[in-house]
Design a protein around this motif. Structure first.
Motif, PDB file in Angstrom:
ATOM      1  N   PHE A  32     -86.350  35.722  68.856  1.00 13.17           N
ATOM      2  CA  PHE A  32     -87.059  36.284  67.697  1.00 13.17           C
ATOM      3  C   PHE A  32     -86.423  35.782  66.398  1.00 13.17           C
ATOM      4  N   GLY A  48     -94.500  35.146  65.452  1.00 21.15           N
ATOM      5  CA  GLY A  48     -93.453  35.232  66.474  1.00 21.15           C
ATOM      6  C   GLY A  48     -92.920  36.646  66.569  1.00 21.15           C
ATOM      7  N   GLN A  49     -91.874  36.922  65.793  1.00 22.32           N
ATOM      8  CA  GLN A  49     -91.230  38.240  65.832  1.00 22.32           C
ATOM      9  C   GLN A  49     -92.255  39.325  65.471  1.00 22.32           C
ATOM     10  N   GLY A  50     -92.193  40.437  66.206  1.00 20.83           N
ATOM     11  CA  GLY A  50     -93.191  41.488  66.004  1.00 20.83           C
ATOM     12  C   GLY A  50     -92.846  42.421  64.867  1.00 20.83           C
ATOM     13  N   TYR A 137     -88.505  42.814  78.063  1.00 19.21           N
ATOM     14  CA  TYR A 137     -87.947  42.754  76.704  1.00 19.21           C
ATOM     15  C   TYR A 137     -86.471  42.363  76.792  1.00 19.21           C
ATOM     16  N   ASN A 192     -94.206  45.019  76.239  1.00 20.40           N
ATOM     17  CA  ASN A 192     -93.923  43.819  75.458  1.00 20.40           C
ATOM     18  C   ASN A 192     -93.344  42.801  76.426  1.00 20.40           C
ATOM     19  N   TYR A 223     -94.635  51.417  71.657  1.00 22.44           N
ATOM     20  CA  TYR A 223     -96.035  51.126  71.270  1.00 22.44           C
ATOM     21  C   TYR A 223     -96.971  52.270  71.661  1.00 22.44           C
ATOM     22  N   LYS A 253     -92.876  50.866  64.916  1.00 21.45           N
ATOM     23  CA  LYS A 253     -94.201  50.307  65.172  1.00 21.45           C
ATOM     24  C   LYS A 253     -95.288  51.243  64.659  1.00 21.45           C
ATOM     25  N   PHE A 338     -98.990  42.288  70.587  1.00 24.81           N
ATOM     26  CA  PHE A 338     -98.951  40.883  71.012  1.00 24.81           C
ATOM     27  C   PHE A 338    -100.083  40.480  71.958  1.00 24.81           C
ATOM     28  N   ARG A 392     -96.480  33.981  73.322  1.00 25.53           N
ATOM     29  CA  ARG A 392     -96.807  35.297  72.775  1.00 25.53           C
ATOM     30  C   ARG A 392     -97.053  35.170  71.272  1.00 25.53           C
TER      31      ARG A 392
HETATM   32  N1  GLN Z   1     -89.188  43.705  69.276  1.00 30.32           N
HETATM   33  C1  GLN Z   1     -89.496  42.602  68.411  1.00 30.32           C
HETATM   34  C2  GLN Z   1     -90.373  41.604  69.149  1.00 30.32           C
HETATM   35  O1  GLN Z   1     -90.569  41.718  70.332  1.00 30.32           O
HETATM   36  C3  GLN Z   1     -88.262  41.863  68.007  1.00 30.32           C
HETATM   37  C4  GLN Z   1     -87.099  42.648  67.637  1.00 30.32           C
HETATM   38  C5  GLN Z   1     -85.919  41.721  67.526  1.00 30.32           C
HETATM   39  O2  GLN Z   1     -85.981  40.736  66.788  1.00 30.32           O
HETATM   40  N2  GLN Z   1     -84.907  41.991  68.272  1.00 30.32           N
HETATM   41  O3  GLN Z   1     -90.840  40.697  68.514  1.00 30.32           O
END
Ligand code: GLN
Ligand code: PMP
Length: 415
Positions: A32, A48-50, A137, A192, A223, A253, A338, A392
């Protein structure tokens, strides 16, 4: 400092667990961080990063400003400010019918990440097995490795089939994974990176297996309010689950405040006491003025939560259409931030310009001005081939950003 390849030091085990320790001993940033830095350096659109690119509810932001102005700037109590613990308990009752004692069964943490860390470090002993669904994750593999545990994963497979949702686990594989060696089962639903919502029968099987093998259940429900069809079902609500389940969530979130890092864990008092014993020496406490602000968010009317999920569903559809038009195969997520897209159809078109999703993601800024995250980052090295072409993309972004990203991605086919 000298790096000894074997045995690994705790920090090396942590990095290695997440696949970030190279053979020469160097450590890479998380995928990320790497992809966000790449987006910044290249000016590409960051899917990219959420994290959302718009602020959350003004009431929540204002509550934080008020809290700072009114002097709530010192250490909150170790388990969290009472107003937030009470709001979390009210939230669990209102949405899920779970009666939770705010003083003994709720613990505020530095994001879901600290809740996961404290829980895993509290219960996993060297050699213990932790069962999780894969792709997983990245924090799970890192933390289980740090604790000296062994991560056993059950694959979620993308099975394009109108009769079955994508990314369902095989119940027999789940049965085989949970044994008397299992200390805890980690359930991330909504999931995720896939956006899968696990069916109730899968959750019931988790409870049955955990009971049978006397394992704990740890859920990651960050989520929970971003479900596009139907309502989220916490494992803790299933018969027999409460006494062995720690439920983890976070405000990041739900209220577009990923930088505030206000999370929580709820569960029976003896388990919460155990997690607190570790948590209080990780951060002790965090985010004093943000805690009452997240409490204000949790007390918002139902309409806020449904509107947030509706808005995100529309963004999902926008990006799914864009990715489809650009030539990707798309798995439509049931929840979360995502979409997983299959770049395999494009590899041929672009004449073998990449071998896998990771190479594609590193080149995507230059090829299309967009950043995504390879699903291989959620899978250990030995199984990365299975997800080699999967990328993703985050759709928690403004509509104009998603439209521009979609337009840019169509360039891939034109190349
Ligand atoms: N959870 C966020 C994601 O999946 C990223 C969080 C992080 O950067 N550690 O994108
Ligand atoms: N679990 C999952 C599945 C996540 O996607 C994330 C972050 N996006 C986290 C945990 C971490 O949450 P927090 O930022 O609250 O620590």
């Amino acid at each position: 400092m000298t790096v000894t390849p074997n045995p690994l030091l705790p920090w090396q085990r942590t990095a290695a667990g997440a696949g970030l320790l190279a053979a020469d001993g160097s450590v890479r940033p998380t995928i990320f961080a790497e992809m966000s830095a790449l987006a910044l350096a290249s000016g590409a659109i960051n899917l990219g990063q959420g994290f959302p690119d718009e602020d959350g509810p003004p009431e929540v932001l204002e509550a934080a400003r008020e809290a700072i102005a009114s002097g709530l700037n010192q250490y909150p109590p170790g388990p969290g400010v009472p107003v937030l613990r009470e709001a979390i308990a009210r939230h669990q009752a209102r949405w899920y019918g779970l009666e939770t004692d705010a003083s003994t069964e709720v613990l505020v943490t530095a994001g879901a990440t600290e809740a996961l860390a404290a829980t895993i470090l509290a219960f996993v002993e060297p050699g213990d097995e932790v069962v999780a669904f894969e792709p997983a994750y990245d924090a799970y593999s890192a933390l289980v490795a740090r604790a000296g545990g062994v991560l056993r994963t059950v694959p979620l497979r993308w099975t394009p089939d109108a009769e079955r949702p994508d990314w369902r686990p095989d119940p027999d594989e789940l049965r085989a994974a949970v044994t008397d060696r299992t200390r805890l089962v980690l359930v991330n639903s909504p999931h995720n990176p896939t956006g899968a919502v696990l069916d109730r029968d899968v959750l019931e099987l988790v409870v049955e297996l955990a009971e049978h093998h006397d394992a704990l259940i740890v859920t990651d429900e960050v989520y929970e309010h971003l479900v596009f069809d139907g309502r989220h079902v916490p494992v803790a609500t299933l018969p027999g689950a409460w006494a062995r389940t720690l439920s983890i969530s976070s405000g990041g979130k739900t209220f577009n405040t990923t930088g505030w890092k206000i999370g929580w864990v709820t569960g029976p008092a003896p388990l919460i006491t155990a997690v607190l014993a570790v948590k209080q020496y990780l951060t002790y406490v965090n985010g004093g003025p943000f805690q009452p602000a997240i409490a204000a968010g949790l007390d918002l009317p139902d309409s806020y939560f449904t509107a947030a999920a509706d808005a995100l569903r529309a963004k999902r559809d926008l990006l799914a259409d864009g990715l489809t038009a650009a030539g990707f195969g798309v798995s439509l997520p049931a929840a979360g931030y995502f979409i997983v897209a299959d770049a395999a159809p494009l590899a041929g078109v672009a004449d073998g310009r990449w071998d896998d999703g990771e190479t594609l993601c590193r080149r995507l800024p230059e090829l299309a001005g967009v950043v995504g995250v390879p699903v291989s980052a959620f899978v250990p090295a030995e199984r990365r081939g299975d997800v080699a072409n999967l990328v993703r993309f985050a759709f928690c972004k403004r509509r104009d950003v998603l439209e521009e990203a979609s337009a840019r991605l169509t360039r891939l086919r034109a190349r």
